[in-house]
Design a protein around this motif. Structure first.
Motif, PDB file in Angstrom:
ATOM      1  N   GLN A 198       0.887  -1.317   0.200  1.00 42.08           N
ATOM      2  CA  GLN A 198       0.310  -0.610  -0.093  1.00 42.08           C
ATOM      3  C   GLN A 198       1.003   1.512  -0.106  1.00 42.08           C
ATOM      4  O   GLN A 198       1.497   1.238   0.614  1.00 42.08           O
ATOM      5  N   LEU A 199       0.826   2.262  -1.173  1.00 38.79           N
ATOM      6  CA  LEU A 199       0.805   3.459  -0.697  1.00 38.79           C
ATOM      7  C   LEU A 199       0.752   4.266  -0.036  1.00 38.79           C
ATOM      8  O   LEU A 199      -0.554   4.161   1.063  1.00 38.79           O
ATOM      9  N   MET A 200       1.273   5.907   0.826  1.00 37.21           N
ATOM     10  CA  MET A 200       1.528   6.331   1.701  1.00 37.21           C
ATOM     11  C   MET A 200       0.216   6.944   1.151  1.00 37.21           C
ATOM     12  O   MET A 200      -0.798   7.160   2.373  1.00 37.21           O
ATOM     13  N   THR A 201       0.241   7.835   0.196  1.00 37.35           N
ATOM     14  CA  THR A 201      -0.375   9.565  -0.815  1.00 37.35           C
ATOM     15  C   THR A 201      -1.930   8.409  -0.525  1.00 37.35           C
ATOM     16  O   THR A 201      -2.508   9.300  -1.392  1.00 37.35           O
ATOM     17  N   SER A 202      -2.179   7.343  -0.878  1.00 35.78           N
ATOM     18  CA  SER A 202      -3.854   6.675  -0.925  1.00 35.78           C
ATOM     19  C   SER A 202      -3.589   5.652  -1.012  1.00 35.78           C
ATOM     20  O   SER A 202      -2.330   5.157   0.420  1.00 35.78           O
ATOM     21  N   ASN A 203      -4.895   5.154  -0.855  1.00 41.94           N
ATOM     22  CA  ASN A 203      -4.727   3.731  -0.868  1.00 41.94           C
ATOM     23  C   ASN A 203      -4.902   2.301  -1.562  1.00 41.94           C
ATOM     24  O   ASN A 203      -4.967   1.075  -1.377  1.00 41.94           O
ATOM     25  N   ASP A 204      -4.287   2.733  -2.727  1.00 46.81           N
ATOM     26  CA  ASP A 204      -3.371   2.568  -3.387  1.00 46.81           C
ATOM     27  C   ASP A 204      -2.607   1.223  -3.024  1.00 46.81           C
ATOM     28  O   ASP A 204      -2.342   1.073  -2.773  1.00 46.81           O
ATOM     29  N   TYR A 205      -2.547   0.405  -4.491  1.00 43.49           N
ATOM     30  CA  TYR A 205      -1.026  -0.534  -4.032  1.00 43.49           C
ATOM     31  C   TYR A 205      -0.438  -0.365  -5.103  1.00 43.49           C
ATOM     32  O   TYR A 205      -0.196  -0.275  -6.284  1.00 43.49           O
ATOM     33  N   TRP A 206       1.017  -0.696  -4.923  1.00 37.97           N
ATOM     34  CA  TRP A 206       1.631  -0.834  -5.848  1.00 37.97           C
ATOM     35  C   TRP A 206       2.096  -2.224  -6.082  1.00 37.97           C
ATOM     36  O   TRP A 206       2.277  -2.973  -5.037  1.00 37.97           O
ATOM     37  N   CYS A 207       1.838  -3.013  -7.654  1.00 39.71           N
ATOM     38  CA  CYS A 207       1.962  -4.100  -7.317  1.00 39.71           C
ATOM     39  C   CYS A 207       3.652  -5.228  -8.494  1.00 39.71           C
ATOM     40  O   CYS A 207       3.069  -4.354  -9.688  1.00 39.71           O
ATOM     41  N   VAL A 208       3.865  -5.931  -7.596  1.00 38.05           N
ATOM     42  CA  VAL A 208       4.636  -5.969  -9.310  1.00 38.05           C
ATOM     43  C   VAL A 208       4.173  -7.819  -8.925  1.00 38.05           C
ATOM     44  O   VAL A 208       4.341  -8.208  -7.939  1.00 38.05           O
ATOM     45  N   ASP A 209       4.689  -8.637 -10.182  1.00 37.63           N
ATOM     46  CA  ASP A 209       4.632  -9.776 -10.161  1.00 37.63           C
ATOM     47  C   ASP A 209       5.467 -10.247 -11.369  1.00 37.63           C
ATOM     48  O   ASP A 209       6.121 -10.164 -12.165  1.00 37.63           O
ATOM     49  N   SER A 210       6.111 -11.979 -11.690  1.00 35.97           N
ATOM     50  CA  SER A 210       6.523 -12.215 -12.228  1.00 35.97           C
ATOM     51  C   SER A 210       6.549 -12.048 -13.383  1.00 35.97           C
ATOM     52  O   SER A 210       7.328 -12.472 -14.469  1.00 35.97           O
ATOM     53  N   THR A 211       5.781 -11.787 -14.552  1.00 32.64           N
ATOM     54  CA  THR A 211       5.086 -11.775 -14.970  1.00 32.64           C
ATOM     55  C   THR A 211       5.815  -9.960 -16.096  1.00 32.64           C
ATOM     56  O   THR A 211       6.188 -10.159 -16.912  1.00 32.64           O
ATOM     57  N   GLY A 212       6.433  -9.072 -14.930  1.00 29.24           N
ATOM     58  CA  GLY A 212       6.797  -8.179 -15.503  1.00 29.24           C
ATOM     59  C   GLY A 212       5.859  -6.724 -15.278  1.00 29.24           C
ATOM     60  O   GLY A 212       6.844  -5.555 -15.338  1.00 29.24           O
ATOM     61  N   VAL A 213       4.843  -6.651 -14.269  1.00 25.97           N
ATOM     62  CA  VAL A 213       4.043  -5.842 -14.501  1.00 25.97           C
ATOM     63  C   VAL A 213       4.507  -5.304 -13.414  1.00 25.97           C
ATOM     64  O   VAL A 213       4.506  -5.783 -12.518  1.00 25.97           O
ATOM     65  N   ALA A 214       4.172  -4.233 -13.535  1.00 26.35           N
ATOM     66  CA  ALA A 214       4.435  -3.224 -12.337  1.00 26.35           C
ATOM     67  C   ALA A 214       3.585  -2.055 -12.074  1.00 26.35           C
ATOM     68  O   ALA A 214       3.777  -1.458 -13.029  1.00 26.35           O
ATOM     69  N   THR A 215       2.833  -1.890 -11.178  1.00 25.38           N
ATOM     70  CA  THR A 215       1.160  -0.985 -11.356  1.00 25.38           C
ATOM     71  C   THR A 215       0.700  -0.589 -10.094  1.00 25.38           C
ATOM     72  O   THR A 215       0.919  -0.703  -9.659  1.00 25.38           O
ATOM     73  N   ASP A 216       0.023   0.360 -10.436  1.00 27.26           N
ATOM     74  CA  ASP A 216      -0.775   1.087  -9.469  1.00 27.26           C
ATOM     75  C   ASP A 216      -2.248   0.657  -9.690  1.00 27.26           C
ATOM     76  O   ASP A 216      -2.661   0.480 -10.604  1.00 27.26           O
ATOM     77  N   THR A 217      -2.756   0.069  -8.281  1.00 23.66           N
ATOM     78  CA  THR A 217      -4.225  -0.305  -8.827  1.00 23.66           C
ATOM     79  C   THR A 217      -4.932  -0.136  -7.233  1.00 23.66           C
ATOM     80  O   THR A 217      -4.315  -0.716  -5.978  1.00 23.66           O
ATOM     81  N   ALA A 218      -6.016  -0.267  -7.873  1.00 26.27           N
ATOM     82  CA  ALA A 218      -7.099   0.043  -6.439  1.00 26.27           C
ATOM     83  C   ALA A 218      -7.715  -0.915  -5.439  1.00 26.27           C
ATOM     84  O   ALA A 218      -8.208  -0.579  -4.513  1.00 26.27           O
ATOM     85  N   SER A 219      -7.389  -1.471  -6.104  1.00 28.76           N
ATOM     86  CA  SER A 219      -7.816  -2.967  -5.643  1.00 28.76           C
ATOM     87  C   SER A 219      -7.573  -3.382  -4.798  1.00 28.76           C
ATOM     88  O   SER A 219      -6.195  -3.434  -5.196  1.00 28.76           O
ATOM     89  N   THR A 220      -7.611  -4.534  -3.656  1.00 31.44           N
ATOM     90  CA  THR A 220      -6.855  -4.958  -3.018  1.00 31.44           C
ATOM     91  C   THR A 220      -5.834  -5.785  -3.651  1.00 31.44           C
ATOM     92  O   THR A 220      -7.298  -7.145  -4.474  1.00 31.44           O
ATOM     93  N   PRO A 221      -5.023  -6.193  -3.973  1.00 33.40           N
ATOM     94  CA  PRO A 221      -4.680  -7.999  -4.722  1.00 33.40           C
ATOM     95  C   PRO A 221      -5.128  -8.452  -3.594  1.00 33.40           C
ATOM     96  O   PRO A 221      -5.312  -9.154  -2.929  1.00 33.40           O
ATOM     97  N   ASP A 222      -5.443 -10.374  -4.712  1.00 32.18           N
ATOM     98  CA  ASP A 222      -5.913 -11.064  -4.192  1.00 32.18           C
ATOM     99  C   ASP A 222      -4.278 -12.070  -4.178  1.00 32.18           C
ATOM    100  O   ASP A 222      -3.670 -12.301  -5.131  1.00 32.18           O
ATOM    101  N   VAL A 223      -3.903 -12.467  -2.772  1.00 31.23           N
ATOM    102  CA  VAL A 223      -3.027 -12.680  -2.297  1.00 31.23           C
ATOM    103  C   VAL A 223      -3.711 -14.205  -2.684  1.00 31.23           C
ATOM    104  O   VAL A 223      -1.968 -15.295  -2.373  1.00 31.23           O
ATOM    105  N   THR A 224      -4.192 -14.744  -3.290  1.00 27.76           N
ATOM    106  CA  THR A 224      -3.892 -16.909  -3.790  1.00 27.76           C
ATOM    107  C   THR A 224      -3.083 -16.652  -4.693  1.00 27.76           C
ATOM    108  O   THR A 224      -3.309 -17.724  -6.034  1.00 27.76           O
ATOM    109  N   GLY A 225      -3.516 -15.977  -5.193  1.00 26.83           N
ATOM    110  CA  GLY A 225      -2.491 -15.381  -6.804  1.00 26.83           C
ATOM    111  C   GLY A 225      -0.877 -15.235  -6.913  1.00 26.83           C
ATOM    112  O   GLY A 225      -0.740 -15.057  -5.960  1.00 26.83           O
ATOM    113  N   THR A 226      -0.333 -15.284  -8.501  1.00 21.82           N
ATOM    114  CA  THR A 226       0.179 -14.347  -8.567  1.00 21.82           C
ATOM    115  C   THR A 226       0.268 -13.354  -9.602  1.00 21.82           C
ATOM    116  O   THR A 226       1.186 -13.591 -10.467  1.00 21.82           O
TER     117      THR A 226
END
Length: 153
Positions: free
Chosen positions: A122-150
Motif C-alpha cells: 500500500q502507498l502512503m499517499t492513497s489506499n492504492d497498492y503498488w504491485c509487481v509480479d513474475s510477468t513483469g507487471v509493475a502497476t498502481d491498482t486501487a483494488s486489493t490484490p488477491d494473495v491466492t494468485g500470482t
C-alpha cells in the motif's frame, strides 16, 4: 542620561501579535508541504523496493532450477516462509523496507508458487497498492490484490 524623542517607540502589542500570527501561518504551510513531500518520498521508496524484489526474483528463479519455490501467501512478516523466493536476503530486506516505508497501518501482500509470484504494498499517499509480479507487471491498482494468485490485478 539620554532621553529619546516621543516618535521613537517600540512595537505595540498588536503589531507583535500580527507578526507572530503571520509567522505561524507561514510555518503551517511549510510543514504541510513537507509532510506531502515525505509521503511522496515514501511512495518512491516503496516502488524502488518492489522493483528490487522483481529483479532479485528473476535471479532467484534462474538460480533455483526455474522455480520460485514452494507455495506461499502472506501479509507483512509472513512473506518469509521457508523454501520460497521470499527467504532470499535481498528480497526479504526489500519487503521489510517497503513494509517500513508504508507505515504501521498499511500492509505488504505477497504470494508465490513454483511458477510465479506477486508482491504488493500500500502507498502512503492513497489506499492504492503498488504491485509487481513474475510477468513483469509493475502497476498502481486501487483494488486489493488477491494473495491466492500470482498476478497483479
Amino acid at each position: 542620561m539620554t532621553t529619546y524623542p516621543a516618535t521613537r517607540r517600540g512595537f505595540t502589542l498588536i503589531e507583535l501579535l500580527v507578526v507572530i500570527a503571520i509567522i505561524g501561518i507561514l510555518s503551517a504551510v511549510v510543514l504541510a508541504s513537507l509532510n506531502t513531500a515525505r509521503s511522496k518520498g515514501n511512495d518512491a521508496a516503496i516502488k524502488s523496493d518492489l522493483s528490487t524484489v522483481a529483479t532479485q526474483a528473476a535471479l532467484y528463479y534462474d538460480n533455483n532450477g526455474n522455480s520460485y519455490g514452494a507455495t506461499n501467501t502472506g501479509v507483512g512478516a509472513s512473506c518469509t516462509t521457508a523454501s520460497t523466493l521470499f527467504t532470499d536476503t535481498t528480497i526479504a530486506n526489500a519487503i521489510t523496507g517497503a513494509d517500513t516505508d508504508n507505515g504501521p497501518t498499511k500492509s505488504v501482500l505477497c504470494s508465490s508458487n513454483s511458477s510465479g509470484f506477486m508482491v504488493a504494498a500500500q502507498l502512503m499517499t492513497s489506499n492504492d497498492y503498488w504491485c509487481v509480479d513474475s510477468t513483469g507487471v509493475a502497476t498502481d491498482t486501487a483494488s486489493t490484490p488477491d494473495v491466492t494468485g500470482t498476478a497483479c490485478p
